[in-house]
Design an enzyme around this catalytic site. Sequence first.
Site, PDB file in Angstrom:
ATOM      1  N   LYS A  35      14.461   7.660   0.612  1.00  0.00           N
ATOM      2  CA  LYS A  35      15.025   6.508  -0.092  1.00  0.00           C
ATOM      3  C   LYS A  35      16.511   6.699  -0.350  1.00  0.00           C
ATOM      4  O   LYS A  35      17.308   5.768  -0.187  1.00  0.00           O
ATOM      5  CB  LYS A  35      14.270   6.303  -1.403  1.00  0.00           C
ATOM      6  CG  LYS A  35      12.798   5.934  -1.204  1.00  0.00           C
ATOM      7  CD  LYS A  35      12.030   6.053  -2.519  1.00  0.00           C
ATOM      8  CE  LYS A  35      10.564   5.674  -2.360  1.00  0.00           C
ATOM      9  NZ  LYS A  35       9.742   6.133  -3.510  1.00  0.00           N
ATOM     10  N   LYS A  48      10.080   3.599   4.271  1.00  0.00           N
ATOM     11  CA  LYS A  48      11.331   4.354   4.090  1.00  0.00           C
ATOM     12  C   LYS A  48      11.461   5.501   5.064  1.00  0.00           C
ATOM     13  O   LYS A  48      12.572   5.847   5.471  1.00  0.00           O
ATOM     14  CB  LYS A  48      11.453   4.883   2.666  1.00  0.00           C
ATOM     15  CG  LYS A  48      10.230   5.639   2.176  1.00  0.00           C
ATOM     16  CD  LYS A  48       9.425   4.760   1.243  1.00  0.00           C
ATOM     17  CE  LYS A  48       8.209   5.474   0.730  1.00  0.00           C
ATOM     18  NZ  LYS A  48       7.462   4.659  -0.222  1.00  0.00           N
TER      19      LYS A  48
HETATM   20  N1  LIG Z   1       1.736   2.191  -1.806  1.00  0.00           N
HETATM   21  C1  LIG Z   1       2.920   2.026  -2.406  1.00  0.00           C
HETATM   22  O1  LIG Z   1       3.015   1.947  -3.608  1.00  0.00           O
HETATM   23  C2  LIG Z   1       4.162   1.922  -1.557  1.00  0.00           C
HETATM   24  C3  LIG Z   1       5.387   1.705  -2.200  1.00  0.00           C
HETATM   25  C4  LIG Z   1       6.542   1.562  -1.429  1.00  0.00           C
HETATM   26  C5  LIG Z   1       6.448   1.660  -0.058  1.00  0.00           C
HETATM   27  N2  LIG Z   1       5.251   1.911   0.543  1.00  0.00           N
HETATM   28  C6  LIG Z   1       5.203   2.016   1.999  1.00  0.00           C
HETATM   29  O2  LIG Z   1       4.411   0.957   2.502  1.00  0.00           O
HETATM   30  C7  LIG Z   1       3.767   1.374   3.696  1.00  0.00           C
HETATM   31  C8  LIG Z   1       2.281   1.168   3.556  1.00  0.00           C
HETATM   32  O3  LIG Z   1       1.821   1.932   2.470  1.00  0.00           O
HETATM   33  P1  LIG Z   1       0.356   1.733   1.860  1.00  0.00           P
HETATM   34  O4  LIG Z   1       0.367   2.467   0.578  1.00  0.00           O
HETATM   35  O5  LIG Z   1      -0.016   0.296   1.874  1.00  0.00           O
HETATM   36  O6  LIG Z   1      -0.513   2.554   2.925  1.00  0.00           O
HETATM   37  P2  LIG Z   1      -2.108   2.509   3.121  1.00  0.00           P
HETATM   38  O7  LIG Z   1      -2.757   1.986   1.895  1.00  0.00           O
HETATM   39  O8  LIG Z   1      -2.481   3.837   3.619  1.00  0.00           O
HETATM   40  O9  LIG Z   1      -2.296   1.426   4.275  1.00  0.00           O
HETATM   41  C9  LIG Z   1      -1.912   1.688   5.593  1.00  0.00           C
HETATM   42  C10 LIG Z   1      -2.456   0.602   6.474  1.00  0.00           C
HETATM   43  O10 LIG Z   1      -2.011   0.829   7.809  1.00  0.00           O
HETATM   44  C11 LIG Z   1      -3.123   0.804   8.680  1.00  0.00           C
HETATM   45  N3  LIG Z   1      -2.931   1.757   9.760  1.00  0.00           N
HETATM   46  C12 LIG Z   1      -2.795   3.087   9.665  1.00  0.00           C
HETATM   47  N4  LIG Z   1      -2.641   3.632  10.880  1.00  0.00           N
HETATM   48  C13 LIG Z   1      -2.701   2.611  11.757  1.00  0.00           C
HETATM   49  C14 LIG Z   1      -2.637   2.539  13.169  1.00  0.00           C
HETATM   50  N5  LIG Z   1      -2.487   3.622  13.928  1.00  0.00           N
HETATM   51  N6  LIG Z   1      -2.728   1.320  13.730  1.00  0.00           N
HETATM   52  C15 LIG Z   1      -2.899   0.229  12.982  1.00  0.00           C
HETATM   53  N7  LIG Z   1      -2.984   0.245  11.653  1.00  0.00           N
HETATM   54  C16 LIG Z   1      -2.878   1.432  11.046  1.00  0.00           C
HETATM   55  C17 LIG Z   1      -4.328   1.176   7.862  1.00  0.00           C
HETATM   56  O11 LIG Z   1      -5.461   0.617   8.459  1.00  0.00           O
HETATM   57  P3  LIG Z   1      -6.954   0.791   7.861  1.00  0.00           P
HETATM   58  O12 LIG Z   1      -6.891   0.135   6.517  1.00  0.00           O
HETATM   59  O13 LIG Z   1      -7.779   0.061   8.826  1.00  0.00           O
HETATM   60  O14 LIG Z   1      -7.185   2.262   7.784  1.00  0.00           O
HETATM   61  C18 LIG Z   1      -3.985   0.554   6.518  1.00  0.00           C
HETATM   62  O15 LIG Z   1      -4.418  -0.775   6.463  1.00  0.00           O
HETATM   63  C19 LIG Z   1       4.207   2.812   3.914  1.00  0.00           C
HETATM   64  O16 LIG Z   1       5.336   2.832   4.754  1.00  0.00           O
HETATM   65  C20 LIG Z   1       4.608   3.265   2.531  1.00  0.00           C
HETATM   66  O17 LIG Z   1       5.576   4.303   2.520  1.00  0.00           O
HETATM   67  C21 LIG Z   1       4.105   2.037  -0.187  1.00  0.00           C
END
Ligand SMILES: NC(=O)c1ccc[n+]([C@@H]2O[C@H](COP(=O)([O-])OP(=O)(O)OC[C@H]3O[C@@H](n4cnc5c(N)ncnc54)[C@H](OP(=O)(O)O)[C@@H]3O)[C@@H](O)[C@H]2O)c1
Lengths: 428, 428
Positions: free
Chosen positions: B206, B106
């Site tokens: 959002k 978002k």
């Molecule tokens: N979590 C939720 O409930 C939720 C809900 C709605 C939307 N979102 C959105 O979904 C997205 C992901 O959220 P998440 O919660 O899954 O985040 P997360 O658990 O922190 O995962 C982020 C992922 O991106 C990778 N990453 C970070 N920096 C990177 C880079 N420079 N190059 C390549 N890979 C990189 C990380 O790699 P490593 O694992 O190797 O560190 C990790 O696998 C975000 O935009 C968030 O706003 C999340």
Amino acid sequence: MAQALRVALAGLGTVGGGVIRVLDENRELIARRAGRPIEVVAVSARDRSKDRGVDLSRFAWVDDTAALAEADADVVVELIGGADGPALTLARRALSAGRHVVTANKAMLAHHGLELAAAAEASGAALKFEAAVAGGIPVIKGLREGAAANAIARVYGILNGTCNFILSKMEAEGRDFADVLAEAQALGYAEADPSFDIDGVDAAHKLSILASLAFGTAPAFAQVAASGIRHLLAADIAEAAALGYRVRLVGVAEADGAGLFQRVHAHLVRFDHPLAHVTGATNAVVAEGNFVGRLLFQGAGAGEGPTASAVVADLIDIARGEFGPPFAMPAAALTEAAAAPSGERRGRAYLRFAVADRVGVLAEIAAAMRDAGVSIESLIQRGALADGSVLVAIVTHEGPERCVAAALERLRGSQSLHGEPMWMHLLD
Amino acid sequence: MAQALRVALAGLGTVGGGVIRVLDENRELIARRAGRPIEVVAVSARDRSKDRGVDLSRFAWVDDTAALAEADADVVVELIGGADGPALTLARRALSAGRHVVTANKAMLAHHGLELAAAAEASGAALKFEAAVAGGIPVIKGLREGAAANAIARVYGILNGTCNFILSKMEAEGRDFADVLAEAQALGYAEADPSFDIDGVDAAHKLSILASLAFGTAPAFAQVAASGIRHLLAADIAEAAALGYRVRLVGVAEADGAGLFQRVHAHLVRFDHPLAHVTGATNAVVAEGNFVGRLLFQGAGAGEGPTASAVVADLIDIARGEFGPPFAMPAAALTEAAAAPSGERRGRAYLRFAVADRVGVLAEIAAAMRDAGVSIESLIQRGALADGSVLVAIVTHEGPERCVAAALERLRGSQSLHGEPMWMHLLD
Ligand SMILES: NC(=O)c1ccc[n+]([C@@H]2O[C@H](COP(=O)([O-])OP(=O)(O)OC[C@H]3O[C@@H](n4cnc5c(N)ncnc54)[C@H](OP(=O)(O)O)[C@@H]3O)[C@@H](O)[C@H]2O)c1
Ligand SMILES: NC(=O)c1ccc[n+]([C@@H]2O[C@H](COP(=O)([O-])OP(=O)(O)OC[C@H]3O[C@@H](n4cnc5c(N)ncnc54)[C@H](OP(=O)(O)O)[C@@H]3O)[C@@H](O)[C@H]2O)c1
């Protein structure tokens, strides 16, 4: 801007008139969203001379409604109603003529949805029916697309606005069913022949469509066990309230190893459940997915504006070219689900008897429960109803439904009982 | 069955891992619904060696995340996060390489949505982001398609699960903000740096996306007036309850002649409003259309399963070929909305002051209200808070917000006030 989507409109009643009004009033907005204008080009109904409050002179009038199928249009919108007859004839002819079809006709879909979906696929046409379930609420889309990544365990909801209106009024004003029904009829909230609504048939039509989308099964309306709210007393609602519940007519569809279970039935819905807060003619649908959890869709389930809103949403999807298999997957891929029996379903039940005010009646009921293996969690006996009979309300412990059915079977024909017992399921 | 839809997946954290699990566990069902299999072919994240609880050996690992854009795939799924940086680089490159893009990001959409939508349209690719707003709830689809026939007057909702979790816990347990926040962090419901959530920034991201879909305007995140729940006291929630309200962080977007108004702010929500019953990490969105009336969408707003469910729903739409302009109409057709000022908005306000326990303070507050033209509906002064100060809670009559702002301005810097006053809007 691209060419207009040309619409042939059959049926100019509540919904048909609404569609014209939506397309008129939101014309520009709709064209921006759809990527092109949406224009009614031809219309048909029974009576050409009827004043419908909209200017029809701009459209070609077609006397023979079925001939709209071959009108010079891209889409035929069927808003006549009825499972068979002119609606079905028109839908079949339109699809075989390669026209897209949009309909609000749940009865037709419940009975002939599979055939029509196959016809649509054969000709590459859309068959869309957002308005057929829960009026303006985009729940067809919610299941077909929004929840599509999930295995759905259960879909259920308040699918009939007339019943919910009556229940809410009975609840708010402590009045009895017949009384409130008469008022609802006078207000236009209930049909002159209300049986489709109050006996659960309309909700069953809708439920069979939701079940098909949720479980990938062919619509199986004949398998829905439907009952309604005809026998409900004001006292049932009061007892429910005392227990922390509200009475709602809920359609439930569940699929598991036992097959597909579909039922429309009065339920006691616990006060902290979202469905307990759905009042008036509002509808609400809950879908439970294995990843998304519980999704709730709520809004106006009927009426000119909301229903026409859903019809026009379908037209916009078609104008955008965003459509595909009507029941989420090709008709040929839909499975025939075996009907799951209700007997082994476990749950708690509310049972209410109106009984003669004499010695031994309570013992008779209690004995029937015991002999059928029904375990009683609470029992209330209250003073005379209007006709001098006494009310006995029971909530059972959790157990299989076949035991409750057996207990009621034992009591059938008993001289002590006045009228039909009321059996409701508890939704926690 | 048709050819598989090949997916390149960037980001293997909470949501990315969830997507793999959904595609694994519901593989066959998804293929039936999508009309073809959906297969991850390549993945990337920062740390190749991290154990993610799923078998990654089946997929090609790409070290250079941005290079996923040109992997041999149909769709790039971006689940890295962050408004700029690697997520944006990847999305841009993927779209210009003609790949479809699905994202949950978002922040990126709020800042760069318009540019990305234009890039998608230019290459005929999809840009889909159901997961970016309200997690598993199909509210993007609900606005873009379900409510598309309507002029939307207002869209509003509970858009941040962390805040709602904290508010529900404060409410249920009578505890103060800081205390509950610490627990939420320990439980993993709140980030170590929680400011994006609790200061309303995440909800503002959002909201700007919802507003674009609802009103046909370009996403205008910079115009959202966002504040959060940092200064809320347990006493505010208790006062609200005594008045028949619950406290919710609500994002509201409205469009009218004055322009586009967007705000994320703590609201007092009347107990009979559906949002008052949304507890825990649940999200809910209401859209008010000129024909459909009030639509409510409710469900899990975050978490691995629900968010991945929405990502995969987007993939299914793409597999079916059912997609179009990302923000409901071509990017070039989106208008630049002027920001509507808040001053002339009329409503009732809740104002709470923590004040020194001494003579004259109440008079000072009352005078400030009077001089600013704020009419007081009710005022409660209550005994000492923990720090010895006294709480003064006011509910105003309906009036323009500029008067309330002026009253607070008059009181700014007053020696009698301890800390920031709390201003909440009433939602009836
Ligand atoms: N979590 C939720 O409930 C939720 C809900 C709605 C939307 N979102 C959105 O979904 C997205 C992901 O959220 P998440 O919660 O899954 O985040 P997360 O658990 O922190 O995962 C982020 C992922 O991106 C990778 N990453 C970070 N920096 C990177 C880079 N420079 N190059 C390549 N890979 C990189 C990380 O790699 P490593 O694992 O190797 O560190 C990790 O696998 C975000 O935009 C968030 O706003 C999340
Ligand atoms: N009303 C709702 O709130 C609602 C909500 C959801 C779904 N629906 C569904 O929408 C459909 C239409 O409902 P409605 O409430 O609009 O019905 P309605 O007001 O009774 O209108 C029916 C229309 O069909 C025309 N018609 C009837 N028989 C015909 C025939 N043999 N040949 C040609 N035209 C014929 C009528 O013509 P005349 O006007 O000339 O008599 C009338 O214009 C039904 O399938 C219904 O289940 C309705």
